[in-house]
Design a protein around this motif. Structure first.
Motif, PDB file in Angstrom:
ATOM      1  N   GLY A 144       0.858  -1.178   0.000  1.00 49.48           N
ATOM      2  CA  GLY A 144       0.000   0.000   0.000  1.00 49.48           C
ATOM      3  C   GLY A 144       0.890   1.223   0.000  1.00 49.48           C
ATOM      4  O   GLY A 144       2.036   1.170   0.473  1.00 49.48           O
ATOM      5  N   PHE A 145       0.391   2.362  -0.525  1.00 52.17           N
ATOM      6  CA  PHE A 145       1.294   3.491  -0.779  1.00 52.17           C
ATOM      7  C   PHE A 145       0.541   4.789  -0.555  1.00 52.17           C
ATOM      8  O   PHE A 145      -0.562   4.982  -1.075  1.00 52.17           O
ATOM      9  CB  PHE A 145       1.777   3.408  -2.233  1.00 52.17           C
ATOM     10  CG  PHE A 145       2.972   4.242  -2.574  1.00 52.17           C
ATOM     11  CD1 PHE A 145       4.140   4.181  -1.834  1.00 52.17           C
ATOM     12  CD2 PHE A 145       2.938   5.072  -3.691  1.00 52.17           C
ATOM     13  CE1 PHE A 145       5.258   4.929  -2.185  1.00 52.17           C
ATOM     14  CE2 PHE A 145       4.042   5.822  -4.051  1.00 52.17           C
ATOM     15  CZ  PHE A 145       5.207   5.751  -3.296  1.00 52.17           C
ATOM     16  N   THR A 146       1.141   5.686   0.244  1.00 47.81           N
ATOM     17  CA  THR A 146       0.501   6.968   0.512  1.00 47.81           C
ATOM     18  C   THR A 146       1.547   7.984   0.946  1.00 47.81           C
ATOM     19  O   THR A 146       2.672   7.613   1.301  1.00 47.81           O
ATOM     20  CB  THR A 146      -0.578   6.820   1.601  1.00 47.81           C
ATOM     21  OG1 THR A 146      -1.376   8.000   1.665  1.00 47.81           O
ATOM     22  CG2 THR A 146       0.040   6.559   2.980  1.00 47.81           C
ATOM     23  N   ARG A 147       1.150   9.253   0.919  1.00 45.39           N
ATOM     24  CA  ARG A 147       2.037  10.307   1.409  1.00 45.39           C
ATOM     25  C   ARG A 147       1.641  10.672   2.828  1.00 45.39           C
ATOM     26  O   ARG A 147       0.455  10.810   3.139  1.00 45.39           O
ATOM     27  CB  ARG A 147       1.996  11.533   0.492  1.00 45.39           C
ATOM     28  CG  ARG A 147       3.188  12.472   0.724  1.00 45.39           C
ATOM     29  CD  ARG A 147       3.288  13.563  -0.326  1.00 45.39           C
ATOM     30  NE  ARG A 147       3.680  13.108  -1.660  1.00 45.39           N
ATOM     31  CZ  ARG A 147       4.925  12.841  -2.025  1.00 45.39           C
ATOM     32  NH1 ARG A 147       5.917  12.938  -1.147  1.00 45.39           N
ATOM     33  NH2 ARG A 147       5.191  12.451  -3.261  1.00 45.39           N
ATOM     34  N   LEU A 148       2.648  10.839   3.679  1.00 44.45           N
ATOM     35  CA  LEU A 148       2.437  11.165   5.088  1.00 44.45           C
ATOM     36  C   LEU A 148       2.380  12.674   5.293  1.00 44.45           C
ATOM     37  O   LEU A 148       2.806  13.452   4.428  1.00 44.45           O
ATOM     38  CB  LEU A 148       3.571  10.560   5.917  1.00 44.45           C
ATOM     39  CG  LEU A 148       3.666   9.033   5.914  1.00 44.45           C
ATOM     40  CD1 LEU A 148       4.948   8.573   6.592  1.00 44.45           C
ATOM     41  CD2 LEU A 148       2.444   8.404   6.569  1.00 44.45           C
ATOM     42  N   PRO A 149       1.896  13.118   6.443  1.00 43.91           N
ATOM     43  CA  PRO A 149       1.837  14.554   6.720  1.00 43.91           C
ATOM     44  C   PRO A 149       3.191  15.255   6.656  1.00 43.91           C
ATOM     45  O   PRO A 149       3.259  16.444   6.347  1.00 43.91           O
ATOM     46  CB  PRO A 149       1.241  14.619   8.129  1.00 43.91           C
ATOM     47  CG  PRO A 149       0.445  13.369   8.269  1.00 43.91           C
ATOM     48  CD  PRO A 149       1.216  12.338   7.502  1.00 43.91           C
ATOM     49  N   ASN A 150       4.284  14.525   6.938  1.00 46.97           N
ATOM     50  CA  ASN A 150       5.613  15.147   6.902  1.00 46.97           C
ATOM     51  C   ASN A 150       6.196  15.231   5.492  1.00 46.97           C
ATOM     52  O   ASN A 150       7.334  15.668   5.303  1.00 46.97           O
ATOM     53  CB  ASN A 150       6.580  14.401   7.828  1.00 46.97           C
ATOM     54  CG  ASN A 150       6.841  12.963   7.390  1.00 46.97           C
ATOM     55  OD1 ASN A 150       6.371  12.522   6.349  1.00 46.97           O
ATOM     56  ND2 ASN A 150       7.597  12.217   8.198  1.00 46.97           N
ATOM     57  N   GLY A 151       5.424  14.803   4.492  1.00 47.07           N
ATOM     58  CA  GLY A 151       5.884  14.846   3.112  1.00 47.07           C
ATOM     59  C   GLY A 151       6.541  13.566   2.631  1.00 47.07           C
ATOM     60  O   GLY A 151       6.713  13.379   1.416  1.00 47.07           O
ATOM     61  N   ASN A 152       6.935  12.698   3.553  1.00 42.93           N
ATOM     62  CA  ASN A 152       7.524  11.425   3.158  1.00 42.93           C
ATOM     63  C   ASN A 152       6.445  10.492   2.620  1.00 42.93           C
ATOM     64  O   ASN A 152       5.237  10.743   2.764  1.00 42.93           O
ATOM     65  CB  ASN A 152       8.232  10.768   4.337  1.00 42.93           C
ATOM     66  CG  ASN A 152       9.553  11.446   4.662  1.00 42.93           C
ATOM     67  OD1 ASN A 152      10.093  12.196   3.849  1.00 42.93           O
ATOM     68  ND2 ASN A 152      10.081  11.199   5.855  1.00 42.93           N
ATOM     69  N   LEU A 153       6.882   9.404   2.012  1.00 43.60           N
ATOM     70  CA  LEU A 153       5.967   8.401   1.487  1.00 43.60           C
ATOM     71  C   LEU A 153       6.010   7.153   2.351  1.00 43.60           C
ATOM     72  O   LEU A 153       7.053   6.813   2.930  1.00 43.60           O
ATOM     73  CB  LEU A 153       6.352   8.049   0.043  1.00 43.60           C
ATOM     74  CG  LEU A 153       6.084   9.172  -0.967  1.00 43.60           C
ATOM     75  CD1 LEU A 153       6.910   8.975  -2.218  1.00 43.60           C
ATOM     76  CD2 LEU A 153       4.594   9.257  -1.301  1.00 43.60           C
ATOM     77  N   LEU A 154       4.876   6.479   2.441  1.00 40.30           N
ATOM     78  CA  LEU A 154       4.798   5.259   3.241  1.00 40.30           C
ATOM     79  C   LEU A 154       4.418   4.087   2.358  1.00 40.30           C
ATOM     80  O   LEU A 154       3.472   4.168   1.583  1.00 40.30           O
ATOM     81  CB  LEU A 154       3.757   5.393   4.354  1.00 40.30           C
ATOM     82  CG  LEU A 154       3.654   4.143   5.249  1.00 40.30           C
ATOM     83  CD1 LEU A 154       4.743   4.176   6.309  1.00 40.30           C
ATOM     84  CD2 LEU A 154       2.290   4.009   5.893  1.00 40.30           C
ATOM     85  N   MET A 155       5.184   3.016   2.451  1.00 34.30           N
ATOM     86  CA  MET A 155       4.801   1.733   1.874  1.00 34.30           C
ATOM     87  C   MET A 155       4.342   0.819   3.006  1.00 34.30           C
ATOM     88  O   MET A 155       5.077   0.638   3.987  1.00 34.30           O
ATOM     89  CB  MET A 155       5.968   1.061   1.153  1.00 34.30           C
ATOM     90  CG  MET A 155       6.495   1.786  -0.058  1.00 34.30           C
ATOM     91  SD  MET A 155       7.622   0.743  -1.038  1.00 34.30           S
ATOM     92  CE  MET A 155       8.802   0.203   0.215  1.00 34.30           C
ATOM     93  N   MET A 156       3.148   0.252   2.886  1.00 32.65           N
ATOM     94  CA  MET A 156       2.697  -0.765   3.830  1.00 32.65           C
ATOM     95  C   MET A 156       2.940  -2.110   3.150  1.00 32.65           C
ATOM     96  O   MET A 156       2.153  -2.584   2.333  1.00 32.65           O
ATOM     97  CB  MET A 156       1.221  -0.578   4.166  1.00 32.65           C
ATOM     98  CG  MET A 156       0.740  -1.474   5.291  1.00 32.65           C
ATOM     99  SD  MET A 156       1.510  -1.139   6.905  1.00 32.65           S
ATOM    100  CE  MET A 156       0.598   0.326   7.419  1.00 32.65           C
ATOM    101  N   VAL A 157       4.086  -2.708   3.475  1.00 34.40           N
ATOM    102  CA  VAL A 157       4.615  -3.847   2.722  1.00 34.40           C
ATOM    103  C   VAL A 157       4.062  -5.163   3.269  1.00 34.40           C
ATOM    104  O   VAL A 157       4.054  -5.396   4.482  1.00 34.40           O
ATOM    105  CB  VAL A 157       6.153  -3.872   2.789  1.00 34.40           C
ATOM    106  CG1 VAL A 157       6.707  -5.043   1.979  1.00 34.40           C
ATOM    107  CG2 VAL A 157       6.726  -2.554   2.285  1.00 34.40           C
ATOM    108  N   ARG A 158       3.621  -6.007   2.348  1.00 33.59           N
ATOM    109  CA  ARG A 158       3.215  -7.356   2.744  1.00 33.59           C
ATOM    110  C   ARG A 158       4.457  -8.217   2.935  1.00 33.59           C
ATOM    111  O   ARG A 158       5.247  -8.404   2.015  1.00 33.59           O
ATOM    112  CB  ARG A 158       2.322  -7.972   1.666  1.00 33.59           C
ATOM    113  CG  ARG A 158       1.965  -9.427   1.948  1.00 33.59           C
ATOM    114  CD  ARG A 158       1.131 -10.012   0.828  1.00 33.59           C
ATOM    115  NE  ARG A 158       0.949 -11.442   0.996  1.00 33.59           N
ATOM    116  CZ  ARG A 158       0.287 -12.224   0.139  1.00 33.59           C
ATOM    117  NH1 ARG A 158      -0.252 -11.693  -0.951  1.00 33.59           N
ATOM    118  NH2 ARG A 158       0.169 -13.511   0.358  1.00 33.59           N
ATOM    119  N   ILE A 159       4.627  -8.729   4.147  1.00 33.93           N
ATOM    120  CA  ILE A 159       5.727  -9.635   4.456  1.00 33.93           C
ATOM    121  C   ILE A 159       5.164 -11.052   4.529  1.00 33.93           C
ATOM    122  O   ILE A 159       4.387 -11.371   5.432  1.00 33.93           O
ATOM    123  CB  ILE A 159       6.410  -9.282   5.791  1.00 33.93           C
ATOM    124  CG1 ILE A 159       6.815  -7.800   5.820  1.00 33.93           C
ATOM    125  CG2 ILE A 159       7.611 -10.202   6.032  1.00 33.93           C
ATOM    126  CD1 ILE A 159       7.803  -7.393   4.759  1.00 33.93           C
TER     127      ILE A 159
END
Length: 373
Positions: free
Chosen positions: A39-54
């Protein structure tokens, strides 16, 4: 595509299994089968987040005369033994368990979700948030939590996941007020409705989502129809993101003669552009056991998204790139041609796409917005 615009950002060797949720109660040795489909989104601090399936798998699933499946319980993670004489194993990820009129599977791996924070351009990993990992917490997640898709609407992040158990194979919803810490809201779609993804904005004051129901039987189109029966993308709407009603109008179907001859399903969260809703989806061409997964795109009407303004299903937007996985080819467990795009983020003149590559690692691709003109 240029190497600086298309690259792997996270792979199995980047996971510290000493910090896996399974380590709290499971003594058996495991390894990372795949770190993919983020899953992929932009965080409030401007960085990007990957919610990775392990996908964490048993190193020795077969011992003596039995094969083991991983399962979560309220008391911890355990192994279920199945007699080898009663199972069929053709895939290292799973095995068939006979004894029913319906096909039954058990898994030699169990998936959980790991938040991986990237810098604003998705060029490097900033932090891996093991303390915020998402693991099974309910009976409907006995066999894991898979394939997150994240959509931000207003000040709330909505994350759908697939929750897997013998009870049901369902779509579950998590919500967050910061994009990083998520609360499980429960089941929102029941058995085997996969690839549910919320639009990044309301349509007519309601939440809108892509869905993809699965089944054992599909009815045929007329012989002269341009479409072919099978798994397809539908639409649903909701007043609150919890209670969903399917849209009556048909949506995206596999078309005869295209590179989508087996099935198709949602990929990225649909985002609003000045021309309508842009969505990236996956199409599968029949080949061997898994098939060839590619990413395509479509443009939807802003007010009535079931109206397709443009469908690109001939020329793929993304295809599997063996050169990317060549350095970690020893970790490949199936001869696959798979790219599975699971998130999109705006980045000025580009879009950044996050994908699972070869069901093994996370791939980042920068695509100019002009590509969709």
């Amino acid at each position: 595509m240029d190497q600086d615009r298309d690259y792997l950002i996270f792979s199995p060797s980047d996971v510290d299994l000493a910090r896996s949720p399974l380590r709290r109660s499971l003594a058996a040795e495991t390894y990372v089968l795949g770190a993919f489909n983020p899953g992929f989104t932009r965080l409030p601090n401007g960085n990007l987040l990957m919610m990775v399936r392990i996908a964490e798998a048993l190193k020795q699933p077969i011992e003596g005369d039995h094969v083991s499946a991983l399962r979560w319980t309220a008391d911890g993670y355990i192994l279920d033994a199945h007699p080898l004489t009663a199972v069929a194993m053709t895939d290292p990820r799973q095995f068939d368990v006979p004894g029913s009129a319906y096909r039954q599977l058990a898994l030699t791996s169990l998936s959980w979700l790991l938040p991986v924070e990237l810098d604003a351009d998705a060029r490097r990993v900033v932090a891996v948030h093991y303390d915020k990992a998402i693991e099974p917490v309910a009976d409907f997640q006995h066999y894991g939590v898979e394939d997150a898709r994240i959509t931000r609407i207003g000040d709330i992040w909505y994350m759908t996941t697939c929750s897997v158990s013998a009870e049901r194979h369902s779509t579950t919803l998590h919500t967050s007020t910061d994009g990083l810490n998520y609360t499980l809201e429960g089941i929102v779609l029941d058995h085997q409705n996969k690839d549910m993804i919320l639009f990044e904005g309301l349509v007519g004051g309601k939440f809108m989502a892509l869905t993809r129901p699965l089944g054992e039987i599909y009815f045929a189109y007329p012989h002269d129809s341009p479409f072919i029966g099978g798994p397809a993308i539908n639409l649903a709407q909701s007043p609150d993101a919890l209670h969903w009603r399917p849209i009556d109008q048909p949506f995206l179907r596999a078309r005869k003669g295209s590179k989508i001859s087996m099935k198709l399903g949602g990929g990225t969260q649909p985002i609003l552009t000045d021309r309508g809703w842009l969505m990236i989806y996956h199409g599968v061409e029949t080949r061997q056991n898994v098939g060839v997964y590619r990413s395509f795109w479509a443009l939807l009407d802003r007010e009535e998204p079931w109206k397709l303004l443009r469908v690109e299903d001939d020329e793929p937007l993304l295809e599997a790139n063996p050169a990317l996985t060549a350095p970690i080819a020893h970790q490949l467990y199936l001869p696959t041609e798979v790219v599975f795009t699971t998130g999109i983020a705006d980045n000025d003149e580009d879009y950044i796409l996050a994908s699972g590559e070869a069901d093994l690692a996370c791939r980042i691709t920068h695509i100019p917005k002009s590509r969709f003109a």
